[in-house]
Design an enzyme around this catalytic site. Structure first.
Site, short mmCIF file in Angstrom:
data_model
loop_
_atom_site.label_atom_id
_atom_site.label_comp_id
_atom_site.label_asym_id
_atom_site.label_seq_id
_atom_site.Cartn_x
_atom_site.Cartn_y
_atom_site.Cartn_z
N HIS A 179 0.70 -0.21 0.13
CA HIS A 179 0.04 -0.17 -0.43
C HIS A 179 1.16 1.42 0.00
CE1 HIS A 179 -3.07 3.42 1.20
NE2 HIS A 179 -3.82 2.01 0.73
N GLU A 235 -3.92 1.92 -8.05
CA GLU A 235 -4.44 2.86 -6.75
C GLU A 235 -3.63 4.04 -6.98
OE1 GLU A 235 -6.06 2.14 -3.00
OE2 GLU A 235 -4.43 2.26 -2.25
P1 13P Z 1 -9.94 5.62 0.00
O1 13P Z 1 -11.22 5.49 -0.83
O2 13P Z 1 -10.20 6.91 1.25
O3 13P Z 1 -9.49 6.96 -0.75
O4 13P Z 1 -8.55 5.21 0.06
C1 13P Z 1 -7.99 4.47 -0.88
C2 13P Z 1 -7.37 2.89 0.01
O5 13P Z 1 -6.09 3.52 -0.09
C3 13P Z 1 -7.33 2.50 0.35
O6 13P Z 1 -6.29 0.77 0.02
#
Ligand code: 13P
Length: 253
Positions: free
Chosen positions: A95, A167
């Site tokens: 992450h 992401e």
């Molecule tokens: P948000 O949905 O708060 O933008 O976070 C995304 C995230 O980092 C999930 O791992």
């Protein structure tokens, strides 16, 4: 109908077991009859106990991180094997918040993915670029490096257990000056990742591997992402702590 994966990353929230139970109980009621999807909740380690006794069929327990060894003298760490013993099926790896605040790099991520695969669990491997990298048009270059380094030494027999997540860091709701990622941009990145998987493994694997999108997904916009054939689900942060909003995401599948 495609099967979707909806993953809740609670991050370092909520602060008490009581609040965690409240969110979970409300959620459980709303997902009794869901089909064609797997819901994964990744709470902080300290809240795992409330999930063990109450887990429902439709919801699986996930972890936000793990160490790359299965046991030993590693103060403060938690192994994939320990998590498996508690019923965990999925572990988030790489992450961006761990890279940003804890110095995780591609080599560490690669070791963690291997450790998760070694005991037949599913790593949820996060990839994404910073705002600066995006502004310099380096998105694909960054994604390629992250993917190739993260999956180094992983063979064809194991790759189908890996779940990829695009992401973009600039779209995460808690990032300063966050900007929404369009479905087109998300899809462009996801198709690029699939193209690389096709080169590295095979066309069949590139079509079958699950690829999710994460970054400010909520009850209002989830459907747009989930409607796309090549987006197999979403990784949700802030909105997953609000049971009503999270249920809307589930309903939009
Ligand atoms: P948000 O949905 O708060 O933008 O976070 C995304 C995230 O980092 C999930 O791992």
């Amino acid at each position: 109908m495609k099967k979707s994966l909806i993953v809740a990353n609670w991050k370092m929230n909520p602060q008490t077991l009581r609040e965690a139970k409240k969110i979970f109980n409300s959620l459980k009621k709303g997902v009794r009859n869901v089909k064609n999807m797997e819901i994964v909740i990744c709470p902080p380690f300290t809240q795992f106990s409330i999930f063990n006794s109450q887990f429902s069929k439709n919801i699986k327990l996930g972890a936000q991180d793990c160490f790359w060894k299965q046991g030993g003298a590693y103060t403060g760490e938690i192994s994939p094997q320990m998590l498996k013993n508690l019923g965990v099926k999925y572990i988030i790896v790489g992450h961006s918040e761990r890279k940003n605040f804890l110095g995780e790099n591609d080599e560490i991520i690669n070791k963690k993915i291997k450790a998760v695969l070694e005991i037949n669990l599913h790593p949820i491997f996060c990839l994404g670029e910073t705002k600066e990298e995006k502004n310099k048009n380096q998105t694909f270059k960054v994604l390629e490096k992250q993917l190739r380094e993260g999956l180094k030494g992983i063979n064809k027999t194991k790759i189908n257990r890996v779940i990829l997540v695009y992401e973009p860091i600039w779209a995460i709701s808690t990032t300063e000056k966050t900007v929404d990622c369009s479905v087109q941009d998300a899809l462009g990145a996801i198709l690029f990742l699939r193209k690389l998987i096709s080169q590295m493994f095979s066309k069949k694997i590139a079509q079958e591997i699950l690829v999710l999108y994460g970054g400010n997904v909520n009850g209002k916009n989830a459907k747009e992402f989930l409607n796309e054939k090549w987006i197999n689900g979403v990784l949700v942060g802030a909105a997953s702590l609000n049971a009503e909003d999270f249920k809307k995401i589930i309903k939009s599948v």
